[in-house]
Design a protein around this motif. Sequence first.
Motif, PDB file in Angstrom:
ATOM      1  N   GLY A 155       1.554  13.034 -45.842  1.00 50.97           N
ATOM      2  CA  GLY A 155       2.249  13.132 -44.553  1.00 50.97           C
ATOM      3  C   GLY A 155       2.552  11.801 -43.887  1.00 50.97           C
ATOM      4  O   GLY A 155       2.999  11.767 -42.734  1.00 50.97           O
ATOM      5  N   ARG A 326       1.110   8.538 -39.872  1.00 47.88           N
ATOM      6  CA  ARG A 326       0.944   9.963 -40.153  1.00 47.88           C
ATOM      7  C   ARG A 326       0.570  10.661 -38.839  1.00 47.88           C
ATOM      8  O   ARG A 326      -0.539  10.459 -38.295  1.00 47.88           O
ATOM      9  CB  ARG A 326      -0.184  10.140 -41.165  1.00 47.88           C
ATOM     10  CG  ARG A 326      -0.171  11.420 -41.964  1.00 47.88           C
ATOM     11  CD  ARG A 326      -0.570  12.666 -41.238  1.00 47.88           C
ATOM     12  NE  ARG A 326      -0.533  13.781 -42.190  1.00 47.88           N
ATOM     13  CZ  ARG A 326      -0.224  15.040 -41.886  1.00 47.88           C
ATOM     14  NH1 ARG A 326       0.059  15.379 -40.626  1.00 47.88           N
ATOM     15  NH2 ARG A 326      -0.215  15.965 -42.809  1.00 47.88           N
ATOM     16  N   ASP A 351       4.730  20.653 -42.025  1.00 53.51           N
ATOM     17  CA  ASP A 351       3.582  19.829 -42.412  1.00 53.51           C
ATOM     18  C   ASP A 351       2.774  20.614 -43.442  1.00 53.51           C
ATOM     19  O   ASP A 351       2.113  21.601 -43.102  1.00 53.51           O
ATOM     20  CB  ASP A 351       2.730  19.521 -41.165  1.00 53.51           C
ATOM     21  CG  ASP A 351       1.553  18.605 -41.486  1.00 53.51           C
ATOM     22  OD1 ASP A 351       1.273  18.371 -42.669  1.00 53.51           O
ATOM     23  OD2 ASP A 351       0.917  18.137 -40.521  1.00 53.51           O
ATOM     24  N   VAL A 397       6.732  16.137 -41.295  1.00 49.54           N
ATOM     25  CA  VAL A 397       5.879  15.288 -40.460  1.00 49.54           C
ATOM     26  C   VAL A 397       5.994  13.816 -40.852  1.00 49.54           C
ATOM     27  O   VAL A 397       5.896  12.923 -40.005  1.00 49.54           O
ATOM     28  CB  VAL A 397       4.412  15.778 -40.505  1.00 49.54           C
ATOM     29  CG1 VAL A 397       3.801  15.608 -41.891  1.00 49.54           C
ATOM     30  CG2 VAL A 397       3.580  15.075 -39.450  1.00 49.54           C
ATOM     31  N   ASN A 398       6.231  13.546 -42.134  1.00 41.77           N
ATOM     32  CA  ASN A 398       6.398  12.147 -42.566  1.00 41.77           C
ATOM     33  C   ASN A 398       7.463  11.457 -41.724  1.00 41.77           C
ATOM     34  O   ASN A 398       7.281  10.332 -41.265  1.00 41.77           O
ATOM     35  CB  ASN A 398       6.895  12.056 -44.019  1.00 41.77           C
ATOM     36  CG  ASN A 398       6.088  12.856 -44.979  1.00 41.77           C
ATOM     37  OD1 ASN A 398       5.884  14.040 -44.778  1.00 41.77           O
ATOM     38  ND2 ASN A 398       5.614  12.204 -46.016  1.00 41.77           N
TER      39      ASN A 398
END
Length: 446
Positions: A155, A326, A351, A397-398
């Motif tokens: 992530g 993250r 995520d 989410v990255n």
Amino acid sequence: MTADARLLPVDSESTAALAATGLRYGLVDTTDRTAFAAWDQADSRGFHEGRLSEQTIDANFANLAYRRTTGVWDDTIPDAAVPVATVSTWVAELTVPGPAIVPAWAVSSVTVAATHRRRGIARALMEGELRTAAAADVPLAILTASEATIYGRYGYAPATTVATLEVDRRRVTWAGLTPTGRVHFVEPASARSIVEEISARAVRRIPGEIDRWGGRFDQHFGLIAPDSDRGRSIRTARYDDADGTAQGVVAFRLVEQDPDIIRLEVEHFTATTDDAYAGLWKFLLEHDLVTSIRARHRSIDEPLPLLLADRRAVRWSEVEDFLWVRVLDPIATLESRRYGSAGRLDLEITDALGFAAGRFRLEVAADGSASVTRVSSVPDAGTDAAAAATATLSLPVNQLGAIFLGGIRPTVLAAAALIAADSPETLALADRLFAAERAPHLSIVF
Ligand SMILES: CC(C)(COP(=O)(O)OP(=O)(O)OC[C@H]1O[C@@H](n2cnc3c(N)ncnc32)[C@H](O)[C@@H]1OP(=O)(O)O)[C@@H](O)C(=O)NCCC(=O)NCCS
């Protein structure tokens, strides 16, 4: 949120996963030098570096004991006291646009012994640390990566860029502002005695920087082994402003490649003001006989070329991703920074590890401050009337980590199909919102 990550136990899920393969996961007692030394040697070996000297272990023992120091042990190997995997973490202070400060779970020393690779140890450790950080209410995690292919799966994404800067001194004519203060040579120990305070002010100006620990300065100033060749080669200088207040510190060494080629290597550069920045660079560039000046891990939007008559005297190389972010808690993370304009934007976040998934509404006031609400705990449930009327960005989410500090525009990520928006206007809005006052920059590896 805990201030002392060392007090938190290792994650139970990862402990069970590693135990199922015969391995023991635990914390190192950082007050026990013998245990710490075994861990430290494993860390060094994991990065393909040499055996550490007792002097270096002493320095690390003194400087890094505050960190949460974890290892994995295999009791079936001959040297069973030496861990087969290492990770260390601590709660750092990350500067975010505003500027403001947010606590960040800094992850370092990720190694797995060559004898134990590719059987899921790193995954257990990385996921375990993220669960521990989330349970401690730390809103995001950060690291610098040895390879760009390792951490996306957990992530993280790169949020800042660095470059190596090299100046051809023979082309240098200073054309910038005249610094108002003075530079003084000082001994490394003297520079060391003032740098913590100066650095604390400097890193709080720049999104992407983190607070420093003493051992890092000792390294830069050659103080871990002052009588070694490297230790003796380091020169240090201080910049005082017109009032006599120290506003900058530099450490460097001269490397003679042959009598006609002498490079000045910058080991440390801290400036708290534009005036100190100009003063220290002017000083470095005024070293007669030196042919080039090289500085690593510099920002990609340095003003230095603009201070010279020939801006092509400055060349950039090794332009690389650097700080990886993250996000664990989108609300606390997004509310911690200031934004580039007012507006309202929904973020549909996916995520795989679950921490940050959901639909979140970011509402930015005219002063750039934000309030964030969770609209839904699943990303695509934005079907109510307010959601339908709100500009929506969909992203893993990255990529939230990538845009968070303003280092890469959402439009660029959309062009690479890494994020999606419900309209071109939404992307333009996202670009304006996430813009930062300057390109985010981290200047140390950790
Ligand atoms: C990188 C390192 C920690 C990986 O440890 P490991 O225990 O072998 O990793 P795992 O077996 O848990 O692998 C987890 C995942 O990462 C992948 N992976 C592991 N090492 C990788 C690498 N170097 N590059 C790309 N992917 C890697 C695995 O394929 C696996 O993928 P998947 O689970 O998505 O299928 C280890 O190779 C190492 O110590 N390298 C040298 C030191 C280093 O560079 N550390 C990183 C510091 S930032």
